[in-house]
Write a protein that holds these residues in place. Structure first.
Motif, PDB file in Angstrom:
ATOM      1  N   VAL A 175       0.850  -1.198   0.000  1.00  0.00           N
ATOM      2  CA  VAL A 175       0.000   0.000   0.000  1.00  0.00           C
ATOM      3  C   VAL A 175       0.882   1.245   0.000  1.00  0.00           C
ATOM      4  O   VAL A 175       0.679   2.173  -0.795  1.00  0.00           O
ATOM      5  CB  VAL A 175      -0.934  -0.002   1.221  1.00  0.00           C
ATOM      6  N   LEU A 234      -7.450  -1.018  -4.626  1.00  0.00           N
ATOM      7  CA  LEU A 234      -6.754   0.213  -4.260  1.00  0.00           C
ATOM      8  C   LEU A 234      -6.119   0.858  -5.481  1.00  0.00           C
ATOM      9  O   LEU A 234      -6.212   2.076  -5.681  1.00  0.00           O
ATOM     10  CB  LEU A 234      -5.684  -0.089  -3.204  1.00  0.00           C
ATOM     11  N   VAL A 265      -7.249   5.229   0.699  1.00  0.00           N
ATOM     12  CA  VAL A 265      -6.365   4.221   1.290  1.00  0.00           C
ATOM     13  C   VAL A 265      -7.037   3.563   2.488  1.00  0.00           C
ATOM     14  O   VAL A 265      -6.974   2.339   2.662  1.00  0.00           O
ATOM     15  CB  VAL A 265      -5.020   4.853   1.701  1.00  0.00           C
ATOM     16  N   HIS A 284      -9.680   1.072   1.261  1.00  0.00           N
ATOM     17  CA  HIS A 284      -9.213  -0.125   0.564  1.00  0.00           C
ATOM     18  C   HIS A 284      -8.013  -0.791   1.237  1.00  0.00           C
ATOM     19  O   HIS A 284      -7.469  -1.743   0.667  1.00  0.00           O
ATOM     20  CB  HIS A 284      -8.839   0.230  -0.875  1.00  0.00           C
TER      21      HIS A 284
END
Length: 317
Positions: free
Chosen positions: A217, A288, A308, A311
């Motif tokens: 991420v 994402l 963010v 997801h």
């Protein structure tokens, strides 16, 4: 007796000491001090009394008025910044920031508008309402007003900083350079995280798997940061040239180096992933990615944070 929760069957606390009234309202020793402090709001000389409500309301109203004034000043500062930005209104770099400030002020104003309603609610119950409930509502509106004032003050500081950024080319370069430094640090932290991932741990719910997913991420967000800073650099060059100044010269090469390091980190993240990890988190990471594709430069980072959060890959319960 448990704490009173409504005015349906008010307990007559008028004339009792704060300590005695607290004993009536709550029997939870852990909350005794909190309730005592609340009842003290409607007490005089250690005695709970309805006559003290007017003084407590006056104090709360003063805090609310201060908050409302600070919000009004914040709005005036935003108007000033909007006027200062008109000469470069064609710059997305500026318009995005103005829009973010506008949304932030609207949120603060919404919170402020609730304060007057809360005061009116207390006024409506001051003659016959439960004194503890009155005190609790006064405490809540006072705390809420203090938070609104703090938010408005912080907002004013940010607007002042923005206006300084608008009018000072050197400051714009300094802030961009600081953002590039922070970006480089983020890539270094990602690299260090990748090095901690142990090979051979195929459990998709292990700490290593969770660390890997979180790093993926962050890796995607860093990609967006690089694109955003490149766009900002291009915008500042155009802006500086329009004003006859000297554009920043060394930032692009630094971004090139950071991007190269970031690509290496991304490759390591891919190679360190166990098949079970990718199977567990691919759908979430893909969602994402799709959401972040809509976040092109100049980036509204508050929107990115929300995406963010929505997801972010979560561990199974």
């Amino acid at each position: 007796m448990t704490e009173a929760e409504s005015d349906d069957h008010p307990t007559d606390l008028d004339g009792l000491s704060v300590e005695s009234a607290t004993d009536i309202v709550v029997d939870d020793e852990k909350r005794f001090n909190e309730v005592r402090e609340t009842l003290a709001i409607v007490a005089r000389d250690g005695t709970v009394c309805r006559a003290a409500v007017d003084d407590a309301l006056a104090n709360a109203s003063m805090v609310v008025t201060t908050a409302e004034t600070r919000v009004e000043i914040a709005g005036e500062k935003l108007n000033s910044a909007q006027e200062a930005a008109t000469r470069i209104s064609d710059s997305d770099l500026v318009s995005v920031r103005i829009n973010e400030f506008d949304a932030c002020l609207n949120a603060i104003e919404d919170r402020e508008s609730d304060l007057g309603d809360a005061i009116q609610e207390v006024l409506a119950m001051k003659e016959e309402g439960n004194l503890y409930e009155i005190a609790r509502k006064i405490r809540r509106v006072t705390n809420a007003a203090t938070e609104v004032q703090r938010a408005a003050d912080d907002f004013q500081f940010e607007i002042d900083s923005f206006e300084g950024w608008l009018t000072d080319a050197d400051r714009r370069v300094e802030e961009l350079t600081a953002d590039v430094d922070a970006l480089a640090e983020s890539v270094n932290e990602l690299r260090d995280t990748v090095e901690t991932l142990a090979a051979g741990d195929g459990d998709p719910e292990s700490e290593a798997a969770h660390t890997w997913a979180a790093a993926m991420v962050r890796n995607r967000v860093v990609s967006l940061m690089i694109a955003d800073l490149r766009a900002e650099l291009a915008a500042l060059r155009t802006w500086t040239e329009r004003e006859g100044g000297t554009p920043p010269s060394d930032i692009e090469s630094r971004l090139d180096d950071i991007q190269a390091s970031h690509e290496v980190v991304g490759e390591r993240l891919t190679t360190r992933a166990e098949p079970e990890w990718t199977a567990r988190y691919t759908d979430q990471l893909t969602a994402l990615d799709e959401a972040l594709k809509e976040m092109g430069p100049p980036v509204a980072w508050s929107d990115v944070e929300a995406v963010v959060e929505e997801h972010r890959p979560a561990a199974k319960q």
